[in-house]
Design an enzyme around this catalytic site. Sequence first.
Site, PDB file in Angstrom:
ATOM      1  N   ASP A 197     -19.831  32.410  14.926  1.00 55.07           N
ATOM      2  CA  ASP A 197     -20.839  33.417  14.585  1.00 55.07           C
ATOM      3  C   ASP A 197     -21.595  32.891  13.366  1.00 55.07           C
ATOM      4  OD1 ASP A 197     -22.263  35.603  13.529  1.00 55.07           O
ATOM      5  OD2 ASP A 197     -20.859  37.027  14.403  1.00 55.07           O
ATOM      6  N   LYS A 204     -30.384  40.517  12.030  1.00 53.79           N
ATOM      7  CA  LYS A 204     -30.247  40.164  10.625  1.00 53.79           C
ATOM      8  C   LYS A 204     -31.315  39.154  10.189  1.00 53.79           C
ATOM      9  CE  LYS A 204     -26.553  42.811  10.862  1.00 53.79           C
ATOM     10  NZ  LYS A 204     -26.352  43.071  12.286  1.00 53.79           N
ATOM     11  N   ARG A 232     -35.750  42.024  33.838  1.00 51.93           N
ATOM     12  CA  ARG A 232     -34.313  41.907  33.572  1.00 51.93           C
ATOM     13  C   ARG A 232     -33.824  40.484  33.827  1.00 51.93           C
ATOM     14  NH1 ARG A 232     -30.425  42.661  37.185  1.00 51.93           N
ATOM     15  NH2 ARG A 232     -31.698  44.053  38.472  1.00 51.93           N
ATOM     16  N   TYR A 281     -16.456  40.448  11.232  1.00 50.73           N
ATOM     17  CA  TYR A 281     -17.197  41.702  11.333  1.00 50.73           C
ATOM     18  C   TYR A 281     -16.377  42.733  12.108  1.00 50.73           C
ATOM     19  CZ  TYR A 281     -20.590  45.060  13.139  1.00 50.73           C
ATOM     20  OH  TYR A 281     -21.228  46.209  13.501  1.00 50.73           O
TER      21      TYR A 281
END
Length: 381
Positions: free
Chosen positions: A170, A195, A47, A99
């Site tokens: 973005d 993506k 982590r 988005y």
Amino acid sequence: MDFETKCVHGGCTSSADQYKALSYPIYQTASFAHASFGSSTGFDYTRESNPTRERLEHTVASLEEAAGAVAFSSGMAAISTVMELFRPGDHFIIEQDLYGGSIRLFHTICEKNGLTFTYASFSSDDIESMIRPSTKALYVETPTNPMMKVVDIRRLADIAHRHGLLLIIDNTFLSPYFQKPLTLGADIVVHSGTKYLGGHNDTIAGFAAASSLEIVEHLHETAMSIGSVLAPFDSWLILRGIQTLAIRLERAEKNAMQIALWLKEQPCIKNVYYPGLPEHPGYAIMKKQASGFGAMVSFRTDSRETAIHILNHVKLISFAESLGGTESLITYPLTQTHADVPEDMRRKSGIDDTLLRLSVGIESAENLIDDLASALPLSKI
């Protein structure tokens, strides 16, 4: 090192693996042993840090020309962690054509936590007049999703920095292959790594890269604290996807241009939104700030019935959410990616029941055009 070489080699001249594995190893472990008290390999708990994820973060930072990058479990996890840089009362100016998941995050989570937002069109509104004493950042996608508006990053960076603000971009639609916002003055870049970086629709990931090492360290500490980091196997999948990023985007962009030109000639298609078309309002800006136009094409049909007919009759192109994979996908923003956006915001952005968004893949352009042609209503061809 050229971009294509960085994609293949992760920005490194040799493998850091002790056995010189050509495919960087998946360190699929939760914990790392200590050789003795007070000694460490540099990795203690996944982590906090993991060699596979660290390799990926180094690669993305190299591609974006950033001080560093942090890999997250999703693009939304990346954006959520970036918003943790701020405090209750802080104000943001946000591109309204964004988005839908980002807008949902701002409305349902960030506002609850005391952040405030003003939405605007960064390509036409007077952004500087909207800045308040409490404003801390400007946030934008360019090209925007789904209307493909283009924002001048250099101009925005100048406005932001004159007022002591951060500029957050973005960069999902273009990836660092076509656009590097940090080199244009942005402070933070976020990605849905699902993506183009991943490129195969087989995993979910997110990234935040920054021009400041201080910001990177803050993001890393927050990600470690809330546990939003990317798992080792998913890190490896994105590393593998990045190796072909350049050649995938070259092919997809070429296909997108052919399809955009074809769509323009169809009587039942009323508008085509693709920044690679010379008549696009953002064409000149794209030529200045990007090395390519990407492979996202939005278009408006003559009626809701035509849009639904296309969605129901495409065969090679999948009717699905997401984008940026090898396969072409067609999306209905009104009920998919932007379903949670308030209706008045959708109207302002131009998202209605005639709008379709196409993520062009790397198939044969001729086959994709044939598929679209066969999906058009016979009475309108």
